[in-house]
Write a protein that holds these residues in place. Structure first.
Motif, PDB file in Angstrom:
ATOM      1  N   ILE A 170      46.281   9.631 -37.727  1.00 13.67           N
ATOM      2  CA  ILE A 170      47.153   8.457 -37.912  1.00 13.67           C
ATOM      3  C   ILE A 170      46.810   7.708 -39.202  1.00 13.67           C
ATOM      4  N   SER A 171      45.640   7.071 -39.214  1.00 15.94           N
ATOM      5  CA  SER A 171      45.360   6.216 -40.376  1.00 15.94           C
ATOM      6  C   SER A 171      43.919   6.312 -40.843  1.00 15.94           C
ATOM      7  N   LEU A 172      43.048   6.877 -40.027  1.00 18.90           N
ATOM      8  CA  LEU A 172      41.624   6.874 -40.352  1.00 18.90           C
ATOM      9  C   LEU A 172      41.267   8.092 -41.206  1.00 18.90           C
ATOM     10  N   ASN A 173      40.647   7.813 -42.328  1.00 17.80           N
ATOM     11  CA  ASN A 173      40.232   8.918 -43.203  1.00 17.80           C
ATOM     12  C   ASN A 173      38.975   8.483 -43.959  1.00 17.80           C
ATOM     13  N   CYS A 174      37.815   8.703 -43.335  1.00 18.66           N
ATOM     14  CA  CYS A 174      36.549   8.252 -43.919  1.00 18.66           C
ATOM     15  C   CYS A 174      35.634   9.433 -44.178  1.00 18.66           C
ATOM     16  N   GLU A 190      40.186   6.222 -49.207  1.00 18.11           N
ATOM     17  CA  GLU A 190      41.191   5.527 -50.016  1.00 18.11           C
ATOM     18  C   GLU A 190      40.970   4.032 -49.919  1.00 18.11           C
ATOM     19  N   ASP A 191      41.527   3.316 -50.917  1.00 20.23           N
ATOM     20  CA  ASP A 191      41.431   1.847 -50.894  1.00 20.23           C
ATOM     21  C   ASP A 191      42.217   1.297 -49.708  1.00 20.23           C
ATOM     22  N   GLY A 192      41.677   0.282 -49.110  1.00 17.56           N
ATOM     23  CA  GLY A 192      42.387  -0.357 -48.000  1.00 17.56           C
ATOM     24  C   GLY A 192      42.138   0.294 -46.660  1.00 17.56           C
ATOM     25  N   GLY A 193      41.293   1.344 -46.631  1.00 16.36           N
ATOM     26  CA  GLY A 193      40.997   2.010 -45.363  1.00 16.36           C
ATOM     27  C   GLY A 193      39.978   1.234 -44.542  1.00 16.36           C
ATOM     28  N   ILE A 194      39.718   1.731 -43.328  1.00 15.24           N
ATOM     29  CA  ILE A 194      38.815   1.021 -42.415  1.00 15.24           C
ATOM     30  C   ILE A 194      37.429   1.647 -42.515  1.00 15.24           C
ATOM     31  N   PRO A 195      36.386   0.893 -42.866  1.00 16.30           N
ATOM     32  CA  PRO A 195      35.025   1.455 -42.862  1.00 16.30           C
ATOM     33  C   PRO A 195      34.498   1.540 -41.435  1.00 16.30           C
ATOM     34  N   PHE A 198      38.459 -13.288 -46.445  1.00 16.34           N
ATOM     35  CA  PHE A 198      39.290 -12.071 -46.459  1.00 16.34           C
ATOM     36  C   PHE A 198      38.445 -10.861 -46.864  1.00 16.34           C
ATOM     37  N   GLU A 199      37.605 -11.062 -47.887  1.00 14.18           N
ATOM     38  CA  GLU A 199      36.792  -9.938 -48.360  1.00 14.18           C
ATOM     39  C   GLU A 199      35.804  -9.502 -47.285  1.00 14.18           C
ATOM     40  N   THR A 200      35.233 -10.475 -46.589  1.00 16.58           N
ATOM     41  CA  THR A 200      34.234 -10.163 -45.556  1.00 16.58           C
ATOM     42  C   THR A 200      34.851  -9.352 -44.427  1.00 16.58           C
ATOM     43  N   ILE A 201      35.979  -9.842 -43.918  1.00 10.31           N
ATOM     44  CA  ILE A 201      36.545  -9.141 -42.745  1.00 10.31           C
ATOM     45  C   ILE A 201      37.137  -7.789 -43.147  1.00 10.31           C
ATOM     46  N   ARG A 202      37.558  -7.654 -44.410  1.00  9.18           N
ATOM     47  CA  ARG A 202      38.062  -6.352 -44.847  1.00  9.18           C
ATOM     48  C   ARG A 202      36.896  -5.373 -44.999  1.00  9.18           C
ATOM     49  N   ASN A 203      35.816  -5.839 -45.606  1.00  5.15           N
ATOM     50  CA  ASN A 203      34.654  -4.958 -45.797  1.00  5.15           C
ATOM     51  C   ASN A 203      34.052  -4.529 -44.467  1.00  5.15           C
ATOM     52  N   LEU A 204      34.112  -5.436 -43.485  1.00  2.00           N
ATOM     53  CA  LEU A 204      33.518  -5.109 -42.193  1.00  2.00           C
ATOM     54  C   LEU A 204      34.508  -4.407 -41.255  1.00  2.00           C
ATOM     55  N   GLY A 205      35.752  -4.242 -41.704  1.00  2.19           N
ATOM     56  CA  GLY A 205      36.720  -3.476 -40.916  1.00  2.19           C
ATOM     57  C   GLY A 205      37.044  -4.102 -39.569  1.00  2.19           C
ATOM     58  N   ILE A 206      37.209  -5.434 -39.538  1.00  2.00           N
ATOM     59  CA  ILE A 206      37.490  -6.100 -38.268  1.00  2.00           C
ATOM     60  C   ILE A 206      38.903  -5.733 -37.810  1.00  2.00           C
ATOM     61  N   LEU A 248      44.326  -3.670 -38.592  1.00  2.00           N
ATOM     62  CA  LEU A 248      43.253  -4.256 -39.392  1.00  2.00           C
ATOM     63  C   LEU A 248      43.552  -5.748 -39.548  1.00  2.00           C
ATOM     64  N   LEU A 249      42.586  -6.588 -39.183  1.00  2.81           N
ATOM     65  CA  LEU A 249      42.834  -8.036 -39.147  1.00  2.81           C
ATOM     66  C   LEU A 249      43.142  -8.585 -40.536  1.00  2.81           C
TER      67      LEU A 249
END
Lengths: 419, 325
Positions: free
Chosen positions: A41-45, A66-71, A124-132, A140-141
Motif C-alpha cells: 500500500i504505502s510502506l516502503n522502508c 522516498e521522501d514523506g514516507g513513514i519511518p 511538524f518536523e518532530t511528528i513527521r520524523n517520528l512517524g506518528i 500519517l498525523l
C-alpha cells in the motif's frame, strides 16, 4: 456554539461493559514483535540495522526510501533476528522485521521539554520524523494536520465517540492519560491554526461524570451513547477536522520526550470473549496474544479486525498490532441469514445519515438500470452499515450501494438505431 | 472460521415475518369484535380466505419456479384484509374470487412478495366492486341477529353510512353507533374505536407510518368540511365521511402496505394527500358508494416516482443550502 444537530441513525445494544470499566491490562509475557517495513500500500522502508544487532525501544530500525514516507522505530528493547514476508488481510504482501523482546520498559527520561514552547514548524518536523500515526484512520498525523491547516478550521476535535458496539479504547485512554491527551490536542489545534479544541465523546452518565472531573466542560462535548452512526460532526461540517485520542497522546509524548509511538491500546471483546478488556501492547505484538488474554479461540470463532458494524473478518491471527488498530472482536460463528426480497419498508432510508434511498439504489442496481443510479448519489455512501443492521429482510444493502456507486452512469443499452 | 460472514455481525430483531405479524395482531381485535355481532361467521370467512390465499400462493410459486414459503406472512395478511372488507352476508365464493384475483393476478405475475406494484387486497376488492357491486355493498341490518347460523345470506339489509352519504340527506346513525361499529358495514371496517387502537399499536411498533394516515385523514376531513354531502353541519359531515366505508380501515391497512406505498417521509405525506383527494372524488362523482380501493390502486402507480421526486427535491435543497454556507 452548539454541537448538537438532529441526525439519522439507529440505536444499538450496549456492549462496552465490562471492558469499559476494567483497568487497562499490560501483558508482560511478550517474547517477540514483528514490525512491517514494506507492504503493497504505502510502506516502503529499508533497514538501517544489521541482523542480530541489539536495538533499544524507540530506536530507528528502518527509514523510508522516498521522501514523506513513514519511518519505523523499534517498539521494544531486544535483538533484531531477521525479516520474513507474509500476507496481511489489509496491507497485502508485507515484509516484517522480527525483534526478540528483552524488555518493554521505556527509557528513563529527563524532565520533559515544555512542548507548548516549541514552534509549529518544530512540532511538524518532530511528528513527521517520528512517524506518528493517527489511530482514527491510520493516516500519517503530520500529513493530516498539514491538510487541515490549509483549510483553516476554527475548531479541532479529538474524536472519542466510539459509536459502534464494543470499542472503548479511546475512553480508556482518556480515563488514564487525560492530561497528555488534552495537551496533545491543544498542540495540534495550535499547529493547524484552530482557535478552539474539543473532545467529542458518547458516554453513559456514569462515565461522563467521571470524565467531567478531569476535563473542563468547555472542551468536552457529549453525545448520546448507543446511537449509531454519530454523524453530528459530519453534519456540522467538522468531519475533516478530527483526530484520534491516542494520536493526541502520541503527539504530546513526541513533543515532550521525542518519543515515537511504541504502544497501542486495543479493545479485545466480542460475544465469545470470556474476559473482554482494553489491552495495551507494543506495536508488533501478535494478535494471538491479545486473543489469549481475552479468552478467545480463533479456531471456534470469527475474529474481526475493527468493531461490529464495519469490521473485517480475518482468517489468520498471526498478524501484528499496528497503529490504527483499536478493536479486535471474537464473534460466534453463525451462518449468515438468507436475504429475502426487499419489501420497501424504507427503514434503511430512515437510518441513513447521508439521507440516501438505499432501497431504491439497490433496486436499480439489481435491475441493472445503471444509467439512473447517479441521480440517487450512491457515491455519498460511507459504508456505515446502519442500513444492513436495520433491514428486516437481512439484505446487504450497503454492499449493493457501494457496487452501484461503481456502476453509476453506465448505459447498458443504446436504443438509438444508427443507419 | 466462516468465510462468508460480513459486517455487521449483529442485526436488528425485526424481520419481514415480524412486520406481517404486527399487522396480523392488529387485525385480530377487529375479527374478535365483529364476532360479537356476527357470530363465528367472520372467522369462517377468514379461514376460507386464508386457505384460498395459501393455495394460490403455492400455485403461483410453482409458476415462478420458487420454493413456496410463508416466511413473510404477507399472504395471510392480504387474506385477512380482504376478509375485513367484505360484507358479513356476502357469499363465501365472493371472498374466494377476491383472494384468487389478488394473489394470482395482481401479486404473482409481478414477481411475488415484495415485487407487486398494486396492493393485492385493494385490487381484489376493486375487482369485486366492478363485477358484483350489488353483492359487495349489501350489508345486514344491525337489528337482525345473524349470528345463529353461518350459512344465512338472505337477510334484511340496510343502507350503510356511505350509502346514506351518496343518496344525500341526514344519516340515521348517531355518532356513538358510528364509533362503536353498530352500523351496517363490512366485517372489519366499522368499529372505529377498535381501528384507532389498531392504528396506535402499528404506529408504536413502527410497522405503519402515521404520516400517511394523518395526511390522508386530514385531507378527507378538509374536503368533507368544504363539500358536505349531509344536511347536518361541518362536524357531522366530517364525522360521517371519515367513519363510513373503508376510509379509516384503508388509511391504516391499505395506505401503509410497505411494498406498494412510498417510504420517504415527504412522499408519504404527498401520497396520503393524493389518496385523500382521489377517495373523496370517487365518493362525490364516482359510480359506487366507496372508492377507497380505486384511489389506492391509482396512487400505487406513482409510489416510486413520488419517492424519487420528493427525495430529489429535499436533497437538492440541502445541497443548495450547504453551497450557500
Amino acid at each position: 456554539m452548539s454541537f448538537h444537530k438532529k441526525i439519522r441513525g439507529t440505536w444499538l445494544p450496549y456492549k462496552k461493559e465490562p471492558a469499559a470499566s476494567l483497568p487497562i491490562l499490560r501483558p508482560d509475557h511478550i517474547r517477540q514483535v514483528v514490525l512491517p517495513i514494506q507492504n503493497e500500500i504505502s510502506l516502503n522502508c529499508e533497514l538501517v540495522i544489521e541482523e542480530n544487532e541489539s536495538v533499544s525501544i524507540g530506536q530507528l530500525i528502518a527509514k523510508p526510501r522516498e521522501d514523506g514516507g513513514i519511518p519505523i522505530y523499534s517498539t521494544v528493547s531486544g535483538i533484531f533476528t531477521g525479516t520474513y514476508t507474509s500476507s496481511h488481510p489489509l496491507m497485502g504482501a508485507t515484509t516484517y522485521a522480527i525483534i526478540e523482546c528483552m524488555s518493554m520498559d521505556l527509557p528513563e527520561y529527563d524532565a520533559p521539554i515544555d512542548a507548548e514552547s516549541l514552534s509549529n514548524e518544530a512540532l511538524f518536523e518532530t511528528i513527521r520524523n517520528l512517524g506518528i500515526i493517527d489511530d482514527l484512520d491510520g493516516q500519517l498525523l503530520a500529513d493530516k494536520l498539514e491538510q487541515m491547516q490549509q483549510q483553516m478550521p476554527t475548531i479541532l476535535f479529538a474524536n472519542a465517540i466510539e459509536d459502534e458496539l464494543y470499542s472503548c479504547s479511546a475512553w480508556a485512554t482518556l480515563r488514564e492519560d487525560h492530561v497528555q491527551v488534552i495537551t496533545g490536542l491543544r498542540l495540534a489545534a495550535r499547529m493547524i491554526g484552530a482557535e478552539d479544541y474539543q473532545i467529542a465523546v458518547a458516554l453513559s452518565d456514569a462515565h461522563l461524570k467521571e470524565l467531567r472531573h478531569h476535563i473542563p466542560q468547555e472542551h468536552l462535548v457529549c453525545y448520546k451513547p448507543d446511537f449509531y452512526p454519530h454523524s453530528e460532526l459530519d453534519a456540522l461540517g467538522y468531519h475533516n477536522f478530527t483526530i484520534g485520542v491516542q494520536a493526541c497522546r502520541a503527539l504530546y509524548r513526541a513533543a515532550a520526550y521525542n518519543e515515537p509511538q511504541t504502544e497501542g491500546l486495543v479493545t479485545v471483546s466480542g460475544d465469545v470473549a470470556s474476559l473482554p478488556m482494553n489491552v495495551q501492547v507494543p506495536f508488533g505484538t501478535s494478535l494471538r496474544i491479545l486473543l489469549e488474554v481475552a479468552g478467545i479461540s480463533d479456531l471456534t470463532s470469527t475474529i474481526v479486525l475493527g468493531d461490529n458494524m464495519t469490521g473485517t473478518p480475518i482468517e489468520s491471527v498471526d498478524i501484528p498490532v499496528l497503529p490504527g488498530m483499536t478493536c479486535v472482536l471474537g464473534m460466534q460463528e453463525t451462518k449468515p441469514a438468507k436475504p429475502q426480497t426487499c419489501i420497501n419498508c424504507g427503514r434503511c432510508a430512515t437510518v441513513c445519515h447521508k439521507h440516501l434511498l438505499p432501497y431504491e439504489i439497490a433496486r436499480n442496481y439489481e435491475n441493472m438500470q445503471y444509467q439512473s443510479l447517479s441521480f440517487l448519489h450512491p457515491s455519498d455512501c460511507d459504508g456505515c452499515n446502519a442500513c444492513v443492521y436495520i433491514c428486516p429482510a437481512k439484505r446487504n444493502v450497503s454492499e449493493m450501494v457501494q457496487s452501484a456507486a461503481k456502476e453509476a452512469g453506465i448505459q447498458l443499452y443504446d436504443w438509438e438505431v444508427s443507419t | 472460521m466462516s468465510r462468508n460472514i460480513k459486517s455487521p455481525f449483529i442485526h436488528h430483531s425485526a424481520t419481514t415475518g415480524s412486520l406481517s405479524l404486527d399487522v396480523f395482531i392488529a387485525i385480530v381485535p377487529l375479527a374478535i369484535f365483529s364476532c360479537i355481532f356476527f357470530g363465528i361467521r367472520p372467522l369462517v370467512v377468514a379461514g376460507i380466505s386464508i386457505l384460498t390465499a395459501l393455495i394460490c400462493e403455492y400455485i403461483g410459486c410453482l409458476f415462478l419456479k420458487k420454493k413456496p414459503s410463508l416466511y413473510d406472512g404477507s399472504t395471510i395478511v392480504t387474506a385477512l384484509i380482504i376478509t375485513s372488507m367484505v360484507s358479513p352476508i356476502a357469499p363465501f365464493w365472493l371472498t374466494v374470487i377476491a383472494t384468487t384475483f389478488a394473489i394470482l393476478i395482481v401479486k404473482i405475475p409481478f414477481g411475488g412478495t415484495g415485487r407487486n406494484i398494486f396492493n393485492p387486497a385493494a385490487a381484489g376488492i376493486a375487482f369485486l366492486t366492478v363485477c358484483f357491486p350489488n353483492l359487495i355493498f349489501m350489508y345486514p341490518d344491525t337489528e337482525v341477529d345473524i349470528s345463529a347460523s353461518i350459512f344465512v345470506f338472505d337477510v334484511t339489509t340496510a343502507p350503510s353510512p356511505a350509502s346514506c352519504l351518496r343518496t344525500g340527506g341526514s344519516s340515521p346513525y348517531p355518532w356513538y353507533n358510528l364509533l362503536l361499529g353498530q352500523v351496517p358495514g363490512a366485517i372489519g371496517t366499522t368499529a372505529i374505536i377498535v381501528l384507532v387502537a389498531c392504528a396506535v399499536f402499528l404506529f408504536v411498533r413502527k410497522s405503519a407510518s402515521p404520516v400517511t394516515t394523518v395526511s390522508f385523514l386530514v385531507t378527507c376531513a378538509i374536503i368533507a368540511a368544504l363539500f358536505s354531502r349531509t344536511n347536518g353541519g361541518v362536524f357531522q359531515s366530517i364525522l360521517l365521511e371519515l367513519c363510513s366505508g373503508y376510509l379509516i380501515f384503508g388509511s391504516i391497512f391499505l395506505l401503509n402496505d410497505p411494498v406498494t406505498t412510498p417510504s420517504h417521509t415527504l412522499a408519504r405525506a404527498v401520497f396520503g394527500i393524493l389518496a385523500g383527494i382521489l377517495v373523496m372524488l370517487f365518493r362525490h362523482i364516482g359510480q359506487y358508494e366507496e372508492g377507497m380501493c380505486f384511489a389506492v390502486l391509482l396512487c400505487n402507480t406513482v409510489s416510486t416516482s413520488l419517492d424519487r421526486i420528493c427525495w430529489s427535491f429535499l436533497h437538492n435543497r440541502k445541497k443548495r443550502k450547504e453551497a450557500a454556507i
